[in-house]
Structure formats: C-alpha cells, structure tokens
Design a protein around this motif. Structure first.
Motif, PDB file in Angstrom:
ATOM      1  N   VAL A 161       6.387   9.898   0.804  1.00 18.98           N
ATOM      2  CA  VAL A 161       7.518   8.974   0.746  1.00 18.98           C
ATOM      3  C   VAL A 161       7.533   8.032   1.947  1.00 18.98           C
ATOM      4  O   VAL A 161       7.879   6.850   1.831  1.00 18.98           O
ATOM      5  N   GLU A 162       7.116   8.552   3.105  1.00 18.62           N
ATOM      6  CA  GLU A 162       7.130   7.745   4.326  1.00 18.62           C
ATOM      7  C   GLU A 162       6.184   6.556   4.267  1.00 18.62           C
ATOM      8  O   GLU A 162       6.304   5.615   5.068  1.00 18.62           O
ATOM      9  N   GLN A 163       5.247   6.562   3.334  1.00 18.00           N
ATOM     10  CA  GLN A 163       4.277   5.469   3.228  1.00 18.00           C
ATOM     11  C   GLN A 163       4.813   4.281   2.432  1.00 18.00           C
ATOM     12  O   GLN A 163       4.170   3.242   2.351  1.00 18.00           O
ATOM     13  N   ILE A 164       6.006   4.429   1.850  1.00 19.10           N
ATOM     14  CA  ILE A 164       6.564   3.377   0.992  1.00 19.10           C
ATOM     15  C   ILE A 164       7.456   2.444   1.803  1.00 19.10           C
ATOM     16  O   ILE A 164       8.364   2.894   2.513  1.00 19.10           O
ATOM     17  N   ASP A 165       7.206   1.159   1.690  1.00 16.30           N
ATOM     18  CA  ASP A 165       8.021   0.150   2.358  1.00 16.30           C
ATOM     19  C   ASP A 165       9.148  -0.263   1.406  1.00 16.30           C
ATOM     20  O   ASP A 165       8.971  -1.110   0.531  1.00 16.30           O
ATOM     21  N   VAL A 166      10.313   0.342   1.566  1.00 13.44           N
ATOM     22  CA  VAL A 166      11.414   0.091   0.641  1.00 13.44           C
ATOM     23  C   VAL A 166      12.047  -1.281   0.849  1.00 13.44           C
ATOM     24  O   VAL A 166      12.901  -1.706   0.056  1.00 13.44           O
ATOM     25  N   ALA A 167      11.643  -1.985   1.905  1.00 11.50           N
ATOM     26  CA  ALA A 167      12.167  -3.338   2.135  1.00 11.50           C
ATOM     27  C   ALA A 167      11.582  -4.317   1.119  1.00 11.50           C
ATOM     28  O   ALA A 167      12.155  -5.383   0.867  1.00 11.50           O
ATOM     29  N   ARG A 168      10.422  -3.977   0.540  1.00  9.57           N
ATOM     30  CA  ARG A 168       9.809  -4.800  -0.495  1.00  9.57           C
ATOM     31  C   ARG A 168      10.345  -4.374  -1.854  1.00  9.57           C
ATOM     32  O   ARG A 168      10.617  -3.194  -2.089  1.00  9.57           O
ATOM     33  N   THR A 169      10.480  -5.341  -2.769  1.00 13.92           N
ATOM     34  CA  THR A 169      11.015  -5.030  -4.096  1.00 13.92           C
ATOM     35  C   THR A 169      10.171  -3.984  -4.801  1.00 13.92           C
ATOM     36  O   THR A 169      10.687  -3.008  -5.351  1.00 13.92           O
ATOM     37  N   ASN A 170       8.844  -4.190  -4.794  1.00 12.66           N
ATOM     38  CA  ASN A 170       7.965  -3.203  -5.427  1.00 12.66           C
ATOM     39  C   ASN A 170       8.005  -1.867  -4.695  1.00 12.66           C
ATOM     40  O   ASN A 170       7.844  -0.808  -5.305  1.00 12.66           O
TER      41      ASN A 170
END
Length: 340
Positions: free
Chosen positions: A135-144
């Motif tokens: 989960v830590e590898q996901i950049d939630v600031a980006r829409t995708n």
C-alpha cells in the motif's frame, strides 16, 4: 450437411442450459467449452470420427475414459486438469440424462468415473506487513493512484474475487450505515459485503474525484482502466504486480513473486481465521457455496499453529504428523462461442 443430435444438444447446453438454467459464469462456460474442444480432437485423432459425425451414442464411458487417458498421455495434463475436464463432461451428462432417459444406464456409468487423487496445494498468502508495504507504494495524490488504492483496499478488506471486483457498479456502493457493497458473485448470486468504517472516507473521496457522486453515473462501472473501459482480470493483476515490483525492491521477503488478486483473497481469509472469526461468517463473506470450501483456511491455520508448537518444543516432543493433515464444424463453433 445434416446436424447430429450430439451437435444439437451440445449447442443447447452451452447457449441455453449453462447460462440460463444453471446461471454459470462466462469463465465456467469457457472452461467447459475448452474441455469439449479437446474431446472433439480426441474423437478425430484417435477414434477417427470427425466432429460433424459424432452422435450421442458415441458419447460413452469408453470414449470418455479414453479421452481422459489421452489427456494424460498425449497432452501431459495434470491430475487436477484431468479432473476439470471430467467435470465438464459430467455436467453435460447431467443435462442429457433428463433429455434421453433411454441412455440413462450409460450416463450413470460416465458419472461413476472417479476423480484422480491430487496433492493439496499449500495456500499462499501475504502477511500484514507485506500488505502494508504494498500500500505504501501507491501515490494517492494521483487520480490513478487513488483508484489503485481503493482497488487494493476493497480486495483486502472484503476478500471478494477479482471477477466480482471488476463488475462492481457505482450504484452497488452504499456509504450510509451499515456500509456495504453489493457483489454479483458466481452463478449470478448476489450478496452484500460489509465495508470497514475506515475504508469509507477513501471510497467517498474516490467517488467525488471521479464524479461518481452524480446520480446520472450510478450505472457505470466503479473501476476503469486508462482506456476508460472496465478492467479485466489481467488488468487488475497488472496493477497489483506493478506495486509489488516496487515493494520487492524494499523487502523481497514480504512480497510474493506471484502476487495476484486471488492471493489477496487468501490473505483476507487467513487473517479472518487467525483472528478467530466463525467459519460460517467467512463462508458468507467470501461467497463460498459450502463451508467445506472455507475449511481449507482453517486447516492451513491449524497446520501453521502445529508447526509453531513443534518448533518451540522440538527438544522434548518428537515430531509427529497431525492426523487431519493427510485426510484429505462443431469444433469451430465451440472455439468461437462465448468469446469476449
């Protein structure tokens, strides 16, 4: 060319009986379809009967057992694959026995063909630390990135199948208490799966970001790929593996090489079992038709606990296996049918 009774009823089986009366999924129909493509190949290459000439009287225990032996000898099929092919043929037999009672004795002989014994595979799943690292590898600031985070969140907290995930529509999400998702499961069976309270803010943010909080879009698919079309099973697994590759660079021990949505499902089930959740509840959550299927997770948990006990007491207790561990052109039409 005259159509044979075998061709007529095989057509009815795939186009009417399986999807309408049995409610089989497209994936199940594909699996059965391929089993019959191979059966036709066997009849042509070994029995010298072309697909267009096969009649129901040719569909016997003798040809079915010959087909199964051919799968092992010529195609090197594993026992589990052989059992899957046999299940497909038996499904057709269950349909035929009501249509042709005169052949009932022969059909009972086919249904009596035993399955091959197979080795039970160990359930492969991730530990909580591995999920956190992923989960830590996901950049939630980006829409995708937000989309991918919600995908992983739903998979991990609900244990739903990947085919169920990609069929979720916006209208299936209920963010008023009790928070739920309506899941369209195997055999078109619907069920409601609870959403964790902590997941709700992230899902709500995703809906708002995508404009899915507009009633006019309630019929749309919840998750779409970069081409604005619904995800496939392969697409979801690609997303997971993309983050898995990043996570493995940080700690390769926590992330399996064969990371997939199905492994996330195993992870959810194992965490529920080790937390002491009742198997009947886990069965309903996962959408299993029988608790017998769910019990495999309990057996795995029991085996892990036994190994831990043995490791702690190996100097005073000799190793011993727990008893429960070991108790355990028709062809062209078929090839093109149900293609998506």
């Amino acid at each position: 060319m005259k159509t044979t009774d075998f061709a007529v009823y095989l057509n009815k089986y795939f186009t009417q009986y399986m999807p309408n009366e049995r409610g089989n999924s497209p994936q199940s129909i594909d699996s059965y379809r391929y089993a019959f493509i191979l059966y036709l190949e066997y009849m042509e290459s070994v029995r010298k009967i072309s697909a267009e000439r096969i009649v129901l009287s040719d569909f016997t225990r003798e040809t079915v057992t010959g087909y199964l032996n051919w799968l092992g000898a010529s195609r090197k099929s594993s026992p589990s694959t052989r059992n899957q092919r046999l299940a497909a043929l038996k499904g057709f037999v269950h349909y035929l026995k009501y249509e042709f009672p005169d052949y009932l004795d022969e059909y009972q002989r086919i249904l009596g063909i035993p399955l091959k014994k197979t080795l039970r595979k160990e359930i492969s799943y991730m530990k909580t630390d591995g999920v956190n690292l992923l989960v830590e590898q996901i950049d939630v600031a980006r829409t995708n990135g937000l989309r991918d985070y919600v995908i992983l969140l739903i998979l991990y907290t609900t244990g739903i199948r990947v085919t169920e995930l990609i069929n979720i529509k916006v209208k299936d999400i209920s963010l008023t208490q009790p928070y739920t998702i309506r899941i369209h499961g195997k055999g078109n069976k619907g069920r409601y799966v609870p959403l964790m309270r902590t997941a709700v803010p992230h899902i709500k943010r995703y809906l708002e970001t995508m404009g899915y909080d507009n009633e006019a879009r309630y019929e749309e698919t919840l998750f779409n790929n970069h081409m604005k079309t619904p995800f496939t099973r392969q697409g979801i697994n690609y997303v997971l593996k993309k983050y898995g590759i990043k996570a493995k660079k940080i700690n390769s021990d926590l992330i399996p090489d064969d990371l997939s949505a199905h492994k996330m499902r195993h992870t959810t089930a194992m965490e529920l079992v080790t937390s002491g959740v009742d198997l009947m509840y886990i069965r309903d959550l996962l959408g299993h038709s029988s608790v017998v299927t769910t019990e495999i997770y309990a057996r795995t948990d029991a085996k892990l606990k036994r190994k831990a006990i043995e490791a702690a007491s190996k100097e005073i207790v000799p190793p011993e296996d727990a008893q429960w561990d070991n108790n355990n052109d028709l062809k062209t039409w078929l090839k093109n049918f149900n293609k998506r």
